[in-house]
Design an enzyme around this catalytic site. Structure first.
Site, PDB file in Angstrom:
ATOM      1  N   ASP A  32       0.848  -1.143  -0.164  1.00  0.00           N
ATOM      2  CA  ASP A  32      -0.122   0.031  -0.040  1.00  0.00           C
ATOM      3  C   ASP A  32       0.964   1.124  -0.024  1.00  0.00           C
ATOM      4  O   ASP A  32       1.653   1.435   0.906  1.00  0.00           O
ATOM      5  CB  ASP A  32      -0.905   0.025   1.364  1.00  0.00           C
ATOM      6  CG  ASP A  32      -2.017   1.056   1.171  1.00  0.00           C
ATOM      7  OD1 ASP A  32      -1.682   2.136   0.633  1.00  0.00           O
ATOM      8  OD2 ASP A  32      -3.038   0.954   1.967  1.00  0.00           O
ATOM      9  N   HIS A  33       0.967   2.006  -1.103  1.00  0.00           N
ATOM     10  CA  HIS A  33       1.781   3.155  -1.256  1.00  0.00           C
ATOM     11  C   HIS A  33       1.406   4.299  -0.200  1.00  0.00           C
ATOM     12  O   HIS A  33       2.241   5.101  -0.106  1.00  0.00           O
ATOM     13  CB  HIS A  33       1.843   3.605  -2.760  1.00  0.00           C
ATOM     14  CG  HIS A  33       3.110   4.233  -3.170  1.00  0.00           C
ATOM     15  ND1 HIS A  33       3.854   4.901  -2.553  1.00  0.00           N
ATOM     16  CD2 HIS A  33       3.759   4.254  -4.416  1.00  0.00           C
ATOM     17  CE1 HIS A  33       5.029   5.149  -2.915  1.00  0.00           C
ATOM     18  NE2 HIS A  33       4.724   4.465  -4.166  1.00  0.00           N
ATOM     19  N   ARG A  34      -0.036   4.059   0.452  1.00  0.00           N
ATOM     20  CA  ARG A  34      -0.182   5.304   1.164  1.00  0.00           C
ATOM     21  C   ARG A  34       0.721   5.088   2.595  1.00  0.00           C
ATOM     22  O   ARG A  34       0.826   5.977   3.167  1.00  0.00           O
ATOM     23  CB  ARG A  34      -1.594   5.280   1.505  1.00  0.00           C
ATOM     24  CG  ARG A  34      -2.489   5.463   0.360  1.00  0.00           C
ATOM     25  CD  ARG A  34      -4.019   5.131   0.613  1.00  0.00           C
ATOM     26  NE  ARG A  34      -4.295   3.856   0.974  1.00  0.00           N
ATOM     27  CZ  ARG A  34      -5.413   3.163   1.422  1.00  0.00           C
ATOM     28  NH1 ARG A  34      -6.419   4.168   1.342  1.00  0.00           N
ATOM     29  NH2 ARG A  34      -5.420   2.137   1.896  1.00  0.00           N
TER      30      ARG A  34
END
Length: 460
Positions: free
Chosen positions: A432-434
């Site tokens: 998850d790039h967040r």
């Protein structure tokens, strides 16, 4: 005596089905007796009585889906004077329900439309051993999901969150439907009747998209944008199980998460040697570990060393978890469940192996407890036993990452200028790039690969 209501048995449950009744009408019931088996979105669980009496009437037959809070049976004193969950019982609550403020309906709809909370966000709310209390607005005879109070404003569409969700998933504009429920409320049967018409679902999709407000350029597409097939005359219609329905919804939610993937190749020479040596030495004791058990243990050790990966997306914050709980994907005939090995960094490989076998066996039998499927902080999916060389696993939001493990294959590699054949395994990390950036995720995958390349480090 109170009715028996459909309880909430998991954090993602919106409705349940009676798998089978274990008591018959007329049976004497003691408090704690198991009345029925309830099929939820995750497993089959026992429904126990919290009142003694006589089972006067069964209102829902095996295989029927009803919403949480809907009456499913009547326990009385044997005189037949129980409420029976009919319209008379619902009448006293009807006036307050109709007078409910629009804000209450908005809150209920937002809860239904928001992504279901996963183990990392919340613990399971209700114990399976108790019957749920009735919903604020009891179900009436028109449809089980009518536990939701209708809107008080004439400008609002009267429909339950369950009906709204069903309409969204098929691209249907509820404004085009005339409700047949009380006060013109749209019930589930209205939507299903429309879906049963030739091409109706697809005909409604275009107006629904056209009438929706224009989303900002950076907004993610709505899950309802996914196309839905129209059945042909010779198509077989296979009803979706509760588990399959939730799997479909969760995968749709996962598609909205911005992710990236990292892949590395593990030299599994030492891993296979250590596993073979352990199983040979412990054969007489009945202990047998798998490659996946070693992977789960190595993941747990690596997560303890990388707390930034043992994390979840919390909306306006990143939640770093104090416990390392590794979910292990288990394939069922009608879906996928992810039982969780709690505090895996504190358990031995043999203990992890025994626990995973037990969890997987009970998952396939539909006998997992709610707390055994919640609380995960990272997931592992292994398809190597099916001969899959490599694949990309779908992330389990709000967890920060999931590891996909492929099969171990002998391959030629160049070592010290010479071609040698080595067993190699491909590991793919979906992130998850967040929550994580490339460098942090790469450092975790590098250290995990090194642990698996020298597995003695995870045995001490």
């Amino acid at each position: 005596m109170p009715d028996v209501f459909m309880p909430r048995l998991s954090d993602t449950m919106t409705e349940g089905a009676i798998a089978q009744w274990l008591k018959a009408e007329g049976d004497k019931i003691e408090r704690g007796d198991v009345l029925a088996e309830i099929e939820t979105d995750k497993a089959v669980m026992d429904l126990e009585a919290y009142e003694a009496g006589v089972l006067e009437k069964i209102l829902v037959q095996p295989g029927e889906n009803v919403a949480i809070g809907a009456p499913i049976a009547v326990i009385g004193d044997g005189s037949g004077s129980g409420s029976g969950g009919g319209s008379d019982a619902a009448a006293p609550a009807a006036a307050p329900a109709e007078a409910a403020a629009p804000a209450a309906e908005d809150a209920a709809e937002q809860q239904a439309e928001a992504p279901a909370q996963t183990p990392a966000e919340t613990a399971a709310p209700a114990a399976p051993a108790a019957q749920a209390q009735p919903a604020p607005s009891p179900a009436d005879e028109t449809d089980a999901e009518e536990a939701e109070p209708p809107a008080s404003s004439g400008s609002r569409i009267k429909a339950t969150p369950l009906v709204r969700s069903l309409a969204r998933s098929h691209g249907i504009d509820l404004a085009t439907i005339t409700g047949t429920g009380p006060g013109g409320r749209i019930v589930r049967a209205d939507v299903e009747q429309l879906l049963g018409s030739d091409g109706a679902g697809q005909k409604q999709a275009a107006p629904a998209a056209a009438s929706a407000p224009t989303a900002p350029a950076a907004a993610a597409p709505a899950p309802s944008a996914a196309p839905v097939a129209t059945a042909l005359d010779d198509d077989e219609r296979v009803p979706m199980s509760q588990i399959r329905k939730v799997t479909a919804r969760r995968l749709t939610e996962a598609a909205l998460v911005p992710v990236f993937q990292l892949t590395t190749v593990l030299d599994a020479s030492r891993l296979t040697e250590v596993r073979r040596d352990i199983n040979t030495r412990l054969a007489e004791s009945g202990v047998k570990i798998s490659v996946n058990d070693l992977v789960v243990r190595a993941v747990a050790v690596a997560l303890a060393a990388h707390p930034e990966v043992n994390a979840s997306f919390g909306g306006d914050a990143i939640l770093r978890h104090k416990h390392v709980n590794v979910g292990v994907a288990v394939a069922l005939e009608d879906g996928l469940v992810v039982p969780v090995v709690k505090d895996a960094d504190r358990k031995s490989v043999s203990a992890i192996g025994a626990e995973v076998k037990d969890l997987a066996a009970r998952a396939r039998a539909g006998r997992l407890k709610v707390d055994e499927m919640t609380g995960g902080t990272f997931s592992v999916s292994n398809l190597g036993m099916f001969g899959i060389d490599s694949f990309t696993a779908v992330i389990n939001p709000p967890e920060a990452a999931i590891l996909a493990v492929g099969s171990t294959v002998d391959e030629p590699v160049v070592i010290d200028g010479e071609v040698q054949v080595r067993p190699r395994t491909r590991l793919t990390l979906t992130v998850d790039h967040r929550v994580l950036d490339g460098a942090s995720a790469a450092a975790f995958l590098r250290d995990l690969t090194q642990l698996l390349a020298e597995p003695l480090r995870i045995l001490v």
